[in-house]
Design a protein around this motif. Structure first.
Motif, PDB file in Angstrom:
ATOM      1  N   THR A   1     -36.360  27.912 -78.684  1.00  0.00           N
ATOM      2  CA  THR A   1     -36.962  27.713 -80.006  1.00  0.00           C
ATOM      3  C   THR A   1     -37.237  26.254 -80.337  1.00  0.00           C
ATOM      4  OG1 THR A   1     -34.773  27.661 -81.042  1.00  0.00           O
ATOM      5  CG2 THR A   1     -35.900  29.793 -80.959  1.00  0.00           C
ATOM      6  N   TYR A   2     -36.606  25.341 -79.593  1.00  0.00           N
ATOM      7  CA  TYR A   2     -36.755  23.925 -79.934  1.00  0.00           C
ATOM      8  C   TYR A   2     -36.468  23.056 -78.714  1.00  0.00           C
ATOM      9  CZ  TYR A   2     -35.894  19.432 -82.253  1.00  0.00           C
ATOM     10  OH  TYR A   2     -35.943  18.124 -82.629  1.00  0.00           O
ATOM     11  N   ARG A   3     -37.244  21.990 -78.578  1.00  0.00           N
ATOM     12  CA  ARG A   3     -37.018  20.949 -77.571  1.00  0.00           C
ATOM     13  C   ARG A   3     -36.922  19.625 -78.309  1.00  0.00           C
ATOM     14  NH1 ARG A   3     -38.494  22.882 -72.483  1.00  0.00           N
ATOM     15  NH2 ARG A   3     -39.764  24.736 -72.649  1.00  0.00           N
ATOM     16  N   ASP A   4     -35.830  18.931 -78.140  1.00  0.00           N
ATOM     17  CA  ASP A   4     -35.652  17.627 -78.775  1.00  0.00           C
ATOM     18  C   ASP A   4     -36.434  16.599 -77.965  1.00  0.00           C
ATOM     19  OD1 ASP A   4     -34.839  15.202 -79.800  1.00  0.00           O
ATOM     20  OD2 ASP A   4     -32.724  15.749 -79.884  1.00  0.00           O
ATOM     21  N   PRO A   5     -37.434  15.956 -78.558  1.00  0.00           N
ATOM     22  CA  PRO A   5     -38.244  14.982 -77.823  1.00  0.00           C
ATOM     23  C   PRO A   5     -37.433  13.819 -77.258  1.00  0.00           C
ATOM     24  CG  PRO A   5     -39.220  15.458 -79.963  1.00  0.00           C
ATOM     25  CD  PRO A   5     -37.895  16.129 -79.924  1.00  0.00           C
ATOM     26  N   SER A   6     -36.322  13.491 -77.904  1.00  0.00           N
ATOM     27  CA  SER A   6     -35.512  12.370 -77.408  1.00  0.00           C
ATOM     28  C   SER A   6     -34.586  12.802 -76.271  1.00  0.00           C
ATOM     29  CB  SER A   6     -34.688  11.760 -78.547  1.00  0.00           C
ATOM     30  OG  SER A   6     -33.723  12.683 -78.998  1.00  0.00           O
ATOM     31  N   GLN A   7     -34.380  14.104 -76.129  1.00  0.00           N
ATOM     32  CA  GLN A   7     -33.556  14.637 -75.054  1.00  0.00           C
ATOM     33  C   GLN A   7     -34.328  15.760 -74.371  1.00  0.00           C
ATOM     34  OE1 GLN A   7     -30.053  15.724 -77.311  1.00  0.00           O
ATOM     35  NE2 GLN A   7     -28.984  13.968 -76.459  1.00  0.00           N
ATOM     36  N   TRP A   8     -35.316  15.387 -73.578  1.00  0.00           N
ATOM     37  CA  TRP A   8     -36.246  16.343 -72.993  1.00  0.00           C
ATOM     38  C   TRP A   8     -35.555  17.363 -72.093  1.00  0.00           C
ATOM     39  CZ3 TRP A   8     -40.603  18.145 -74.308  1.00  0.00           C
ATOM     40  CH2 TRP A   8     -41.397  18.847 -73.416  1.00  0.00           C
ATOM     41  N   TYR A   9     -34.370  17.048 -71.607  1.00  0.00           N
ATOM     42  CA  TYR A   9     -33.706  17.927 -70.653  1.00  0.00           C
ATOM     43  C   TYR A   9     -32.663  18.814 -71.306  1.00  0.00           C
ATOM     44  CZ  TYR A   9     -36.292  14.979 -67.562  1.00  0.00           C
ATOM     45  OH  TYR A   9     -37.319  14.305 -66.957  1.00  0.00           O
ATOM     46  N   SER A  10     -32.865  19.133 -72.576  1.00  0.00           N
ATOM     47  CA  SER A  10     -32.048  20.142 -73.250  1.00  0.00           C
ATOM     48  C   SER A  10     -32.966  20.930 -74.180  1.00  0.00           C
ATOM     49  CB  SER A  10     -30.896  19.507 -74.024  1.00  0.00           C
ATOM     50  OG  SER A  10     -31.383  18.738 -75.089  1.00  0.00           O
ATOM     51  N   VAL A  11     -32.584  22.178 -74.426  1.00  0.00           N
ATOM     52  CA  VAL A  11     -33.354  23.039 -75.320  1.00  0.00           C
ATOM     53  C   VAL A  11     -32.381  23.791 -76.228  1.00  0.00           C
ATOM     54  CG1 VAL A  11     -35.308  23.350 -73.740  1.00  0.00           C
ATOM     55  CG2 VAL A  11     -33.382  24.951 -73.653  1.00  0.00           C
ATOM     56  N   VAL A  12     -32.897  24.298 -77.331  1.00  0.00           N
ATOM     57  CA  VAL A  12     -32.125  25.137 -78.238  1.00  0.00           C
ATOM     58  C   VAL A  12     -32.682  26.552 -78.108  1.00  0.00           C
ATOM     59  CG1 VAL A  12     -31.513  25.596 -80.642  1.00  0.00           C
ATOM     60  CG2 VAL A  12     -31.627  23.231 -79.802  1.00  0.00           C
ATOM     61  N   ILE A  13     -31.768  27.541 -78.011  1.00  0.00           N
ATOM     62  CA  ILE A  13     -32.171  28.941 -77.894  1.00  0.00           C
ATOM     63  C   ILE A  13     -31.807  29.706 -79.166  1.00  0.00           C
ATOM     64  CG2 ILE A  13     -32.102  29.004 -75.377  1.00  0.00           C
ATOM     65  CD1 ILE A  13     -29.289  30.275 -75.610  1.00  0.00           C
ATOM     66  N   ASP A  14     -32.407  30.869 -79.330  1.00  0.00           N
ATOM     67  CA  ASP A  14     -32.246  31.652 -80.555  1.00  0.00           C
ATOM     68  C   ASP A  14     -31.057  32.618 -80.533  1.00  0.00           C
ATOM     69  OD1 ASP A  14     -33.188  33.555 -78.779  1.00  0.00           O
ATOM     70  OD2 ASP A  14     -34.757  34.309 -80.108  1.00  0.00           O
ATOM     71  N   LYS A  15     -30.104  32.396 -79.684  1.00  0.00           N
ATOM     72  CA  LYS A  15     -28.891  33.217 -79.637  1.00  0.00           C
ATOM     73  C   LYS A  15     -27.688  32.275 -79.721  1.00  0.00           C
ATOM     74  CE  LYS A  15     -30.719  37.342 -78.540  1.00  0.00           C
ATOM     75  NZ  LYS A  15     -32.072  37.248 -78.936  1.00  0.00           N
ATOM     76  N   GLY A  16     -26.589  32.786 -80.303  1.00  0.00           N
ATOM     77  CA  GLY A  16     -25.404  31.952 -80.461  1.00  0.00           C
ATOM     78  C   GLY A  16     -24.131  32.762 -80.370  1.00  0.00           C
TER      79      GLY A  16
END
Length: 185
Positions: free
Chosen positions: A28-43
């Motif tokens: 759902t999200y990619r932090d431009p300052s940390q291109w090699y991590s993503v956020v997913i919609d499950k927790g």
């Protein structure tokens, strides 16, 4: 839409290895300052836990993507394999030699701690190892692009690995956990 439909149809065929459980999550999200991590919609509410394996599909084949780093109730942050803080136990398909794979940022992944002299060779396919505590054995990681020359000053050898998973095109991830971890909600 047709590309996404094909990708999701292939994803439906993926099943967790024996002794593991898993579920699909959408990036759902990619932090431009940390291109090699993503956020997913499950927790946590979905059973996601820290240090869970993240698998992607590349042409219908499950490939190593990363590991869950942080978990909130409804989302989780996944550290992708190219990140310099990433590591995994892996082995070469032909040589059978094990080593530790570490992220290389914008560069290739680095396969470290190979025995001297190493039998790993250029083009050899690299997979997650049975000795890994996070990843099930046999998940495709990538292929060797270069083997560093051994010299008398080192106690091990290294190689460079091109990952199969492309950090910029990951859209969905299959989050794996040992079955007993997934049951501890």
């Amino acid at each position: 839409i047709a590309e996404e439909n094909l990708r999701l149809t292939q994803a439906l065929k993926l099943r967790a290895p024996r002794g593991w459980s898993g579920l699909w999550a959408k990036v759902t999200y990619r932090d431009p300052s940390q291109w090699y991590s993503v956020v997913i919609d499950k927790g946590a509410q979905d059973g996601i836990a820290e240090r869970a394996a993240a698998i992607a599909l590349k042409d219908g084949v499950p490939v190593l993507a990363g590991v869950v780093l942080e978990v909130s109730d409804t989302t989780a942050k996944v550290l992708l394999a190219r990140d310099e803080d990433f590591s995994a136990a892996v082995y070469g398909k032909d040589s059978g030699e094990e080593g530790v794979l570490v992220g290389g940022g914008a560069g290739l992944l680095k396969l470290q701690y190979l025995p001297l002299p190493s039998k790993i060779h250029k083009g050899e396919m690299i997979y997650t190892s049975l000795s890994s505590s996070i990843f099930p054995a046999g998940i495709l990681v990538g292929h060797v692009t270069e083997v560093e020359e051994a010299d008398g000053f080192h106690t091990s050898q290294s190689a460079r690995v091109e990952p199969v998973a492309n950090a910029s095109s990951v859209r969905e991830l299959f989050i794996l956990q040992r079955a007993e971890q997934g049951d501890k909600k």
